[in-house]
Scaffold this motif. Sequence first.
Motif, PDB file in Angstrom:
ATOM      1  N   GLY A   6     -25.088 -30.646  -4.239  1.00 23.64           N
ATOM      2  CA  GLY A   6     -24.580 -29.062  -4.161  1.00 23.64           C
ATOM      3  C   GLY A   6     -23.424 -28.782  -4.818  1.00 23.64           C
ATOM      4  O   GLY A   6     -23.215 -27.894  -5.452  1.00 23.64           O
ATOM      5  N   LEU A   7     -22.490 -29.763  -4.609  1.00 25.57           N
ATOM      6  CA  LEU A   7     -21.084 -29.199  -5.205  1.00 25.57           C
ATOM      7  C   LEU A   7     -21.012 -29.628  -6.689  1.00 25.57           C
ATOM      8  O   LEU A   7     -20.356 -28.604  -7.276  1.00 25.57           O
ATOM      9  CB  LEU A   7     -19.857 -30.464  -4.305  1.00 25.57           C
ATOM     10  CG  LEU A   7     -18.716 -30.260  -4.879  1.00 25.57           C
ATOM     11  CD1 LEU A   7     -17.948 -28.949  -4.604  1.00 25.57           C
ATOM     12  CD2 LEU A   7     -17.764 -31.551  -4.349  1.00 25.57           C
ATOM     13  N   GLY A   8     -21.817 -30.548  -7.159  1.00 23.47           N
ATOM     14  CA  GLY A   8     -21.998 -30.597  -8.687  1.00 23.47           C
ATOM     15  C   GLY A   8     -22.450 -29.235  -9.228  1.00 23.47           C
ATOM     16  O   GLY A   8     -22.007 -28.700 -10.163  1.00 23.47           O
TER      17      GLY A   8
ATOM     18  N   ALA B 205     -18.762 -37.059 -11.317  1.00 19.53           N
ATOM     19  CA  ALA B 205     -18.546 -37.714 -10.094  1.00 19.53           C
ATOM     20  C   ALA B 205     -19.477 -37.445  -8.861  1.00 19.53           C
ATOM     21  O   ALA B 205     -20.184 -38.190  -8.278  1.00 19.53           O
ATOM     22  CB  ALA B 205     -17.151 -37.292  -9.483  1.00 19.53           C
ATOM     23  N   CYS B 206     -19.809 -35.958  -8.724  1.00 18.98           N
ATOM     24  CA  CYS B 206     -20.692 -35.536  -7.995  1.00 18.98           C
ATOM     25  C   CYS B 206     -22.030 -36.229  -8.090  1.00 18.98           C
ATOM     26  O   CYS B 206     -22.850 -36.468  -7.133  1.00 18.98           O
ATOM     27  CB  CYS B 206     -20.835 -33.955  -7.560  1.00 18.98           C
ATOM     28  SG  CYS B 206     -19.446 -33.419  -6.938  1.00 18.98           S
ATOM     29  N   GLY B 207     -22.519 -36.303  -9.298  1.00 18.00           N
ATOM     30  CA  GLY B 207     -23.786 -36.853  -9.615  1.00 18.00           C
ATOM     31  C   GLY B 207     -23.986 -38.041  -9.178  1.00 18.00           C
ATOM     32  O   GLY B 207     -25.058 -38.672  -8.841  1.00 18.00           O
ATOM     33  N   PHE B 208     -23.044 -39.054  -9.671  1.00 12.68           N
ATOM     34  CA  PHE B 208     -23.048 -40.406  -9.448  1.00 12.68           C
ATOM     35  C   PHE B 208     -22.758 -40.501  -7.833  1.00 12.68           C
ATOM     36  O   PHE B 208     -23.830 -41.433  -7.410  1.00 12.68           O
ATOM     37  CB  PHE B 208     -21.607 -40.932 -10.128  1.00 12.68           C
ATOM     38  CG  PHE B 208     -21.432 -42.616  -9.703  1.00 12.68           C
ATOM     39  CD1 PHE B 208     -22.204 -43.188 -10.381  1.00 12.68           C
ATOM     40  CD2 PHE B 208     -20.605 -42.944  -8.655  1.00 12.68           C
ATOM     41  CE1 PHE B 208     -22.301 -44.600 -10.182  1.00 12.68           C
ATOM     42  CE2 PHE B 208     -20.577 -44.024  -8.400  1.00 12.68           C
ATOM     43  CZ  PHE B 208     -21.247 -45.132  -9.123  1.00 12.68           C
ATOM     44  N   GLY B 209     -22.088 -39.712  -7.254  1.00 14.04           N
ATOM     45  CA  GLY B 209     -21.935 -40.105  -5.656  1.00 14.04           C
ATOM     46  C   GLY B 209     -23.390 -39.593  -4.988  1.00 14.04           C
ATOM     47  O   GLY B 209     -23.912 -40.496  -4.207  1.00 14.04           O
ATOM     48  N   SER B 210     -23.972 -38.604  -5.443  1.00 13.92           N
ATOM     49  CA  SER B 210     -25.396 -38.299  -4.890  1.00 13.92           C
ATOM     50  C   SER B 210     -26.352 -39.311  -5.005  1.00 13.92           C
ATOM     51  O   SER B 210     -27.221 -39.674  -4.486  1.00 13.92           O
ATOM     52  CB  SER B 210     -25.539 -36.823  -5.361  1.00 13.92           C
ATOM     53  OG  SER B 210     -25.832 -36.714  -6.745  1.00 13.92           O
ATOM     54  N   TYR B 211     -26.284 -39.822  -6.437  1.00 19.89           N
ATOM     55  CA  TYR B 211     -27.210 -40.918  -6.927  1.00 19.89           C
ATOM     56  C   TYR B 211     -27.279 -42.196  -6.207  1.00 19.89           C
ATOM     57  O   TYR B 211     -27.758 -42.732  -5.437  1.00 19.89           O
ATOM     58  CB  TYR B 211     -27.166 -41.174  -8.300  1.00 19.89           C
ATOM     59  CG  TYR B 211     -27.916 -42.213  -8.701  1.00 19.89           C
ATOM     60  CD1 TYR B 211     -29.245 -41.893  -9.120  1.00 19.89           C
ATOM     61  CD2 TYR B 211     -27.572 -43.411  -9.000  1.00 19.89           C
ATOM     62  CE1 TYR B 211     -30.345 -43.169  -9.546  1.00 19.89           C
ATOM     63  CE2 TYR B 211     -28.284 -44.615  -9.600  1.00 19.89           C
ATOM     64  CZ  TYR B 211     -29.596 -44.381  -9.872  1.00 19.89           C
ATOM     65  OH  TYR B 211     -30.400 -45.234 -10.063  1.00 19.89           O
TER      66      TYR B 211
ATOM     67  N   LEU C  99     -24.607 -36.050   3.017  1.00 18.40           N
ATOM     68  CA  LEU C  99     -23.517 -36.342   1.857  1.00 18.40           C
ATOM     69  C   LEU C  99     -24.026 -36.424   0.429  1.00 18.40           C
ATOM     70  O   LEU C  99     -23.527 -35.830  -0.067  1.00 18.40           O
ATOM     71  CB  LEU C  99     -22.721 -37.792   2.379  1.00 18.40           C
ATOM     72  CG  LEU C  99     -21.519 -37.966   1.582  1.00 18.40           C
ATOM     73  CD1 LEU C  99     -20.548 -36.746   1.846  1.00 18.40           C
ATOM     74  CD2 LEU C  99     -20.742 -39.114   2.035  1.00 18.40           C
ATOM     75  N   GLY C 100     -25.108 -36.850   0.347  1.00 17.37           N
ATOM     76  CA  GLY C 100     -25.802 -36.993  -0.980  1.00 17.37           C
ATOM     77  C   GLY C 100     -26.125 -35.588  -1.497  1.00 17.37           C
ATOM     78  O   GLY C 100     -25.922 -35.230  -2.652  1.00 17.37           O
TER      79      GLY C 100
END
Length: 140
Positions: free
Chosen positions: A45-47, A17-23, A39-40
């Motif tokens: 970083g969270l991922g 989810a973090c990877g998809f969101g940052s992308y 935010l990205g």
Amino acid sequence: MGWIILLWIIALVVIGACGFGSYHFFNTYPKENKKMQILGFSLAGLGALSLVAAILITIPLTNTESFKRTVKSFQSEFQGGITREIVVYSEGGEEIYREQGQFDVEHSEERLKWVDEDGYVQIIYLGRSSTAVVNEIGEE
């Protein structure tokens, strides 16, 4: 073992989810929109933090005897069994049966059951006065 699998499923969902969101934030918004870029970066970083946390949490769990038994069970299941020796003794202590090979042994209702290396089902009915010893032996 169940906790390790559950932890990694959660970690992979969070990382995905973090990877998809940052992308999404990096590619959808222009570089001038600093809030979305931050935010990205935060999601990336969270991922990464989730991955590190999952690794650090599961390392101690892999040193337990339960984990070692589970690994041995997987090895046995996918490598055709464990090299074992079965010795059955009578009530008086005399050896009445001996078998050696690579197989998994199932014990239930006063019997031992396994499939030998030739693919034949072997069953030993123990009775109340005999004793069976099943040992794992090292590869020769």
